[in-house]
Design an enzyme around this catalytic site. Sequence first.
Site, PDB file in Angstrom:
ATOM      1  N   ASN A   1       6.288   3.092  12.169  1.00 17.81           N
ATOM      2  CA  ASN A   1       6.394   3.365  13.605  1.00 17.81           C
ATOM      3  C   ASN A   1       7.542   2.656  14.318  1.00 17.81           C
ATOM      4  OD1 ASN A   1       4.918   0.972  13.252  1.00 17.81           O
ATOM      5  ND2 ASN A   1       3.865   1.217  15.203  1.00 17.81           N
TER       6      ASN A   1
ATOM      7  N   GLU B   1      -9.173   2.693  14.918  1.00 17.92           N
ATOM      8  CA  GLU B   1      -7.802   2.746  15.446  1.00 17.92           C
ATOM      9  C   GLU B   1      -7.350   4.204  15.491  1.00 17.92           C
ATOM     10  OE1 GLU B   1      -4.485   1.298  13.003  1.00 17.92           O
ATOM     11  OE2 GLU B   1      -3.543   0.573  14.838  1.00 17.92           O
TER      12      GLU B   1
ATOM     13  N   GLU C   1       0.304  -8.215   9.728  1.00 13.27           N
ATOM     14  CA  GLU C   1       0.332  -7.672  11.092  1.00 13.27           C
ATOM     15  C   GLU C   1      -0.317  -6.299  11.007  1.00 13.27           C
ATOM     16  OE1 GLU C   1       1.490  -9.203  13.774  1.00 13.27           O
ATOM     17  OE2 GLU C   1       2.538 -10.897  12.871  1.00 13.27           O
ATOM     18  N   LEU C   2      -1.582  -6.199  11.436  1.00 20.01           N
ATOM     19  CA  LEU C   2      -2.361  -4.988  11.158  1.00 20.01           C
ATOM     20  C   LEU C   2      -2.687  -4.217  12.437  1.00 20.01           C
ATOM     21  CD1 LEU C   2      -4.656  -6.713   8.495  1.00 20.01           C
ATOM     22  CD2 LEU C   2      -2.439  -5.612   8.146  1.00 20.01           C
TER      23      LEU C   2
ATOM     24  N   CYS D   1       1.038  -0.332  17.500  1.00 27.61           N
ATOM     25  CA  CYS D   1      -0.166  -1.063  17.093  1.00 27.61           C
ATOM     26  C   CYS D   1      -0.917  -1.633  18.288  1.00 27.61           C
ATOM     27  CB  CYS D   1       0.215  -2.168  16.124  1.00 27.61           C
ATOM     28  SG  CYS D   1       1.591  -3.136  16.701  1.00 27.61           S
TER      29      CYS D   1
ATOM     30  N   GLY E   1       1.205  -3.114   8.704  1.00 29.28           N
ATOM     31  CA  GLY E   1       0.670  -1.787   8.401  1.00 29.28           C
ATOM     32  C   GLY E   1      -0.817  -1.750   8.683  1.00 29.28           C
ATOM     33  N   SER E   2      -1.519  -0.901   7.963  1.00 23.79           N
ATOM     34  CA  SER E   2      -2.930  -0.679   8.271  1.00 23.79           C
ATOM     35  C   SER E   2      -3.811  -1.810   7.716  1.00 23.79           C
ATOM     36  CB  SER E   2      -3.384   0.661   7.688  1.00 23.79           C
ATOM     37  OG  SER E   2      -3.120   0.681   6.308  1.00 23.79           O
TER      38      SER E   2
HETATM   39  P1  NAP Z   1       0.351   1.932   6.103  1.00 25.66           P
HETATM   40  O1  NAP Z   1      -0.061   3.266   5.647  1.00 25.66           O
HETATM   41  O2  NAP Z   1      -0.568   0.787   5.946  1.00 25.66           O
HETATM   42  O3  NAP Z   1       1.760   1.635   5.384  1.00 25.66           O
HETATM   43  C1  NAP Z   1       2.484   0.470   5.639  1.00 25.66           C
HETATM   44  C2  NAP Z   1       3.374   0.143   4.454  1.00 25.66           C
HETATM   45  O4  NAP Z   1       2.559  -0.224   3.344  1.00 25.66           O
HETATM   46  C3  NAP Z   1       4.236   1.328   3.986  1.00 25.66           C
HETATM   47  O5  NAP Z   1       5.484   0.846   3.576  1.00 25.66           O
HETATM   48  C4  NAP Z   1       3.448   1.842   2.804  1.00 25.66           C
HETATM   49  O6  NAP Z   1       4.234   2.566   1.866  1.00 25.66           O
HETATM   50  C5  NAP Z   1       2.979   0.529   2.202  1.00 25.66           C
HETATM   51  N1  NAP Z   1       1.864   0.657   1.264  1.00 25.66           N
HETATM   52  C6  NAP Z   1       1.046   1.709   1.043  1.00 25.66           C
HETATM   53  N2  NAP Z   1       0.169   1.407   0.064  1.00 25.66           N
HETATM   54  C7  NAP Z   1       0.425   0.152  -0.352  1.00 25.66           C
HETATM   55  C8  NAP Z   1      -0.133  -0.723  -1.324  1.00 25.66           C
HETATM   56  N3  NAP Z   1      -1.165  -0.364  -2.072  1.00 25.66           N
HETATM   57  N4  NAP Z   1       0.413  -1.951  -1.465  1.00 25.66           N
HETATM   58  C9  NAP Z   1       1.445  -2.348  -0.703  1.00 25.66           C
HETATM   59  N5  NAP Z   1       2.028  -1.567   0.233  1.00 25.66           N
HETATM   60  C10 NAP Z   1       1.511  -0.339   0.417  1.00 25.66           C
HETATM   61  O7  NAP Z   1       0.724   1.961   7.677  1.00 25.66           O
HETATM   62  P2  NAP Z   1       1.582   3.026   8.485  1.00 25.66           P
HETATM   63  O8  NAP Z   1       0.802   4.291   8.610  1.00 25.66           O
HETATM   64  O9  NAP Z   1       2.967   3.068   7.979  1.00 25.66           O
HETATM   65  O10 NAP Z   1       1.639   2.290   9.915  1.00 25.66           O
HETATM   66  C11 NAP Z   1       0.596   2.332  10.820  1.00 25.66           C
HETATM   67  C12 NAP Z   1      -0.263   1.093  10.773  1.00 25.66           C
HETATM   68  O11 NAP Z   1       0.538  -0.057  10.942  1.00 25.66           O
HETATM   69  C13 NAP Z   1      -1.265   1.061  11.917  1.00 25.66           C
HETATM   70  O12 NAP Z   1      -2.490   0.565  11.449  1.00 25.66           O
HETATM   71  C14 NAP Z   1      -0.634   0.095  12.895  1.00 25.66           C
HETATM   72  O13 NAP Z   1      -1.524  -0.513  13.786  1.00 25.66           O
HETATM   73  C15 NAP Z   1      -0.004  -0.889  11.967  1.00 25.66           C
HETATM   74  N6  NAP Z   1       1.046  -1.639  12.653  1.00 25.66           N
HETATM   75  C16 NAP Z   1       0.817  -2.947  12.993  1.00 25.66           C
HETATM   76  C17 NAP Z   1       1.785  -3.656  13.685  1.00 25.66           C
HETATM   77  C18 NAP Z   1       1.572  -5.101  14.072  1.00 25.66           C
HETATM   78  O14 NAP Z   1       2.543  -5.749  14.433  1.00 25.66           O
HETATM   79  N7  NAP Z   1       0.361  -5.607  14.028  1.00 25.66           N
HETATM   80  C19 NAP Z   1       2.992  -3.038  14.015  1.00 25.66           C
HETATM   81  C20 NAP Z   1       3.172  -1.705  13.658  1.00 25.66           C
HETATM   82  C21 NAP Z   1       2.206  -1.018  12.962  1.00 25.66           C
HETATM   83  P3  NAP Z   1       4.236   4.175   1.885  1.00 25.66           P
HETATM   84  O15 NAP Z   1       4.817   4.572   3.199  1.00 25.66           O
HETATM   85  O16 NAP Z   1       5.079   4.518   0.720  1.00 25.66           O
HETATM   86  O17 NAP Z   1       2.803   4.608   1.738  1.00 25.66           O
END
Ligand code: NAP
Length: 471
Positions: free
Chosen positions: A149, A373, A245-246, A279, A225-226
């Site tokens: 994002n 979420e 950072e989730l 997020c 990420g998530s």
């Molecule tokens: P995501 O699906 O969790 O993916 C995040 C990253 O993790 C991607 O690079 C993804 O790669 C990678 N990933 C996937 N499976 C993995 C594994 N088994 N081991 C290690 N890495 C893995 O999240 P998203 O959909 O990109 O982003 C949305 C989420 O991020 C939301 O929950 C949001 O709240 C959170 N977020 C949090 C913050 C904060 O600062 N707290 C900021 C922004 C976003 P692939 O893309 O190749 O699957």
Amino acid sequence: MKMFAAGQWLDRDQVIEVRNPFDQTVIDTVPKASPSDVDRALAGAVAGAAIMRDMPGFERFQILRKAAALMRERAEELARTISLEEGKILAEGRLEVERATETIELSAEEAKRLGGEVLPLDGAPGGAGKLGFTLRVPCGVVAAITPFNFPLNLVAHKVGPALAAGNAVVIKPASDTPLSALALVEILLEAGLPPLAIACLTGSGKELGDALCSDPRVRKISFTGSQEIGEHITRIAGVKRVTLELGSNSPLVVLEDADLDKVARATVATGFANAGQVCISTQRVIAIGGAYAPLLQRLETDVGALRTGNQLDAATQVGPMIRAGDAERVEDWIGEAVRGGARLVVGGERRGALVSPAVVADVAPAMKISCEELFGPAVAVTAAKSIDEAIHLANSTRYGLSAAVFTESLDAAIRFARRVESGNIHINWGPQWRADLMPYGGLKQSGLGKEGPKYAVQEMTELKTVVIHGV
Ligand code: NAP
């Protein structure tokens, strides 16, 4: 584009198509890395970490400062890349470039400030005549895993501090949005970063994640990420430092004395930016007593006026979501709430990855649109009878990243700040606000540790204690 590892730009036979979420056209392709590429990248990063450890802070400062200058020169190109791959409107893409540049500049400054402290050892029994101090040293190899994002600024929030602290860094950007991260790597190399100090592996997180996160050559993982993937990483990481950072479902509490025009403005700005895919987006609006009905009227007008469409069209205010599947999820959750007795006040129509900004009223806290979420362009409005009930509702979640309250009462605001379990608290604005220099991170299942260059540098370094005997 190619990916970068062990000092080289690399191609692979298998590629990942990077698509514009608005119309699904292919913008570019990137190599699909395999676990053996992780091994290669880490071997390079170990050598890179040794180079960075020996590089004076002033040189690290200069490289990062030069990178920030190059980012400023290429701002428009970077903003377009962000908008094309992520779907955010161009104005938001430009803002992200400004912020990412600031993040790299703040990181550059931190490269000059890695200090330790003198320890008062003579205050300890047997400590007389000894001199003790701490040395702050880099972790070594940092793995930086980032979401889709904010494909530039969230990479900058990991890479900037990691390099400022004297580490090497291996980036694994989101597969939907790898181009901004690769552009940052190009810039850093052009700014003079030793090639072994950085790698960017494009490929599936599911396939690469375990190899990267469980490898003992990595001393520090910084993941955004998530919640589910963050938790998985904690299980496989082994003995290393982990920053997470989730996600969140951030609440915005509105007291009866609030300026409702301002609340409506803040809800629009903080609930629908980047199509709600932030997020700390406002997801749950909790309005007390007499604030409820007039606020809904204002939201119906203001949210209803938002124009949805092609992110590159200057008239568009809300672009597409990252994937049509995510838009379907938002549509489903709104449908589930309405079937359960909630009322769709405005919006909620879906076309491909576009969802018109929605306000859902009379939402019960147990509905998915409130308790999970959502990460999409809708806000769920719930009534509360008192500030105590509103605080209870705000806290009734596994998340705790950001929370906000609107009130003219200082007492109420401070009570909220003290009692709401959230890493960030905003008074008289929505939960979605961040200055890149501030400590930023969640409580509860929203994460561990803080970002913001000054704080990230602390988490990407370790302390050695040195004692000189007989001084
Ligand atoms: P995501 O699906 O969790 O993916 C995040 C990253 O993790 C991607 O690079 C993804 O790669 C990678 N990933 C996937 N499976 C993995 C594994 N088994 N081991 C290690 N890495 C893995 O999240 P998203 O959909 O990109 O982003 C949305 C989420 O991020 C939301 O929950 C949001 O709240 C959170 N977020 C949090 C913050 C904060 O600062 N707290 C900021 C922004 C976003 P692939 O893309 O190749 O699957």
